[in-house]
Write a protein that holds these residues in place. Sequence first.
Motif, PDB file in Angstrom:
ATOM      1  N   ALA A  21      -7.312  21.092 -18.868  1.00 54.78           N
ATOM      2  CA  ALA A  21      -7.725  20.679 -17.530  1.00 54.78           C
ATOM      3  C   ALA A  21      -8.103  19.208 -17.497  1.00 54.78           C
ATOM      4  CB  ALA A  21      -8.906  21.524 -17.057  1.00 54.78           C
ATOM      5  N   ALA A  52      -9.374  16.150  -9.551  1.00 56.88           N
ATOM      6  CA  ALA A  52      -9.840  17.517  -9.340  1.00 56.88           C
ATOM      7  C   ALA A  52      -8.669  18.478  -9.144  1.00 56.88           C
ATOM      8  CB  ALA A  52     -10.783  17.570  -8.144  1.00 56.88           C
ATOM      9  N   SER A  80      -7.724  21.653 -11.665  1.00 54.73           N
ATOM     10  CA  SER A  80      -7.596  23.036 -11.212  1.00 54.73           C
ATOM     11  C   SER A  80      -6.230  23.607 -11.582  1.00 54.73           C
ATOM     12  CB  SER A  80      -7.797  23.092  -9.700  1.00 54.73           C
ATOM     13  OG  SER A  80      -7.676  24.410  -9.222  1.00 54.73           O
ATOM     14  N   LYS A  81      -5.197  22.804 -11.376  1.00 50.60           N
ATOM     15  CA  LYS A  81      -3.849  23.247 -11.744  1.00 50.60           C
ATOM     16  C   LYS A  81      -3.731  23.437 -13.254  1.00 50.60           C
ATOM     17  CE  LYS A  81       1.037  21.987 -11.152  1.00 50.60           C
ATOM     18  NZ  LYS A  81       1.977  20.973 -10.601  1.00 50.60           N
ATOM     19  N   ALA A 120      -6.179  24.249 -15.299  1.00 56.44           N
ATOM     20  CA  ALA A 120      -6.888  25.484 -15.670  1.00 56.44           C
ATOM     21  C   ALA A 120      -6.018  26.702 -15.396  1.00 56.44           C
ATOM     22  CB  ALA A 120      -8.202  25.571 -14.913  1.00 56.44           C
ATOM     23  N   ASP A 121      -5.366  26.719 -14.233  1.00 55.68           N
ATOM     24  CA  ASP A 121      -4.461  27.830 -13.905  1.00 55.68           C
ATOM     25  C   ASP A 121      -3.345  27.937 -14.938  1.00 55.68           C
ATOM     26  OD1 ASP A 121      -5.909  28.449 -11.632  1.00 55.68           O
ATOM     27  OD2 ASP A 121      -4.577  27.339 -10.269  1.00 55.68           O
ATOM     28  N   SER A 177     -11.559  26.191 -16.988  1.00 55.70           N
ATOM     29  CA  SER A 177     -12.046  26.545 -15.660  1.00 55.70           C
ATOM     30  C   SER A 177     -13.331  25.795 -15.320  1.00 55.70           C
ATOM     31  CB  SER A 177     -12.291  28.055 -15.586  1.00 55.70           C
ATOM     32  OG  SER A 177     -12.648  28.448 -14.281  1.00 55.70           O
ATOM     33  N   ALA A 182     -12.644  22.184 -14.497  1.00 60.57           N
ATOM     34  CA  ALA A 182     -12.191  22.011 -13.118  1.00 60.57           C
ATOM     35  C   ALA A 182     -13.384  21.957 -12.162  1.00 60.57           C
ATOM     36  CB  ALA A 182     -11.242  23.144 -12.736  1.00 60.57           C
ATOM     37  N   LEU A 183     -14.408  22.763 -12.414  1.00 64.20           N
ATOM     38  CA  LEU A 183     -15.608  22.722 -11.575  1.00 64.20           C
ATOM     39  C   LEU A 183     -16.277  21.354 -11.643  1.00 64.20           C
ATOM     40  CD1 LEU A 183     -17.363  26.147 -12.324  1.00 64.20           C
ATOM     41  CD2 LEU A 183     -15.955  25.545 -10.348  1.00 64.20           C
ATOM     42  N   GLU A 205     -14.221  18.915  -9.681  1.00 58.95           N
ATOM     43  CA  GLU A 205     -14.357  19.187  -8.245  1.00 58.95           C
ATOM     44  C   GLU A 205     -15.690  18.661  -7.725  1.00 58.95           C
ATOM     45  OE1 GLU A 205     -13.791  23.379  -8.208  1.00 58.95           O
ATOM     46  OE2 GLU A 205     -11.641  23.223  -8.612  1.00 58.95           O
TER      47      GLU A 205
END
Length: 223
Positions: free
Chosen positions: A134, A160, A164-165, A167-168, A196, A199-200, A203
């Motif tokens: 991430a 951000a 997120s992408k 992490a996915d 994950s 990503a937080l 963000e």
Amino acid sequence: MSTGSMDAGDFAAWIRRTAERVSADAERLTRLDAAIGDGDHGLNLDRGFRAAVEALPGDVPPGRVLIAAGRAIVSKTGGASGPLYGTALRRAGKAFGDAADVDAAALGAALRAALEGVQDLGKAAEGDKTMVDALAPAVAAYEAALADGSDLAGCARAAAGAASKGADGTVPMRARKGRASYLGERSEGHMDPGASSTALVLEALADIAGSPGAGGSDAAGEG
């Protein structure tokens, strides 16, 4: 030419916002970790960022804010996440030096330093199913947005989104580092909890960078 800057109040607000996001998502992060790790990532990180908020110093430059937060996280967070997040924040803080305000280019350099710190400590690369999956694309996206002339808020949003992408993207991966690597193919089909939570964190940075205060700073009064 990229515009915008963040001051110590903004970075303190970033740590507070991250703590809020981690606390709200702690149970989910712990469930992710229970599937492929020790089952304590969310609880540990929640405790670490709460400690970081309590340790935030007053009347210091941005770099000192992040260094203090990083030290608190190392001292209060169990498992691998404490040293990794602590190293990331301290490396970023050191990259700022004694600057009172941080522009988009300086923040990008600090995020790059944070990534290098994490990789130096964890010896992980993209594709290993770790927080690097991430953080690395987030840094790359930030740098690309900066090169395209985006302002600080735009760069942070790009980071951000990429985090997120990223992490996915860990879901189908087979873990090659950490406790999850012991599971072999059974680690596939699960999102990496460190990716994950990373990503937080990014963000939360985008939240603060995009607030009216960033470069102002209304964000300094949060908390």
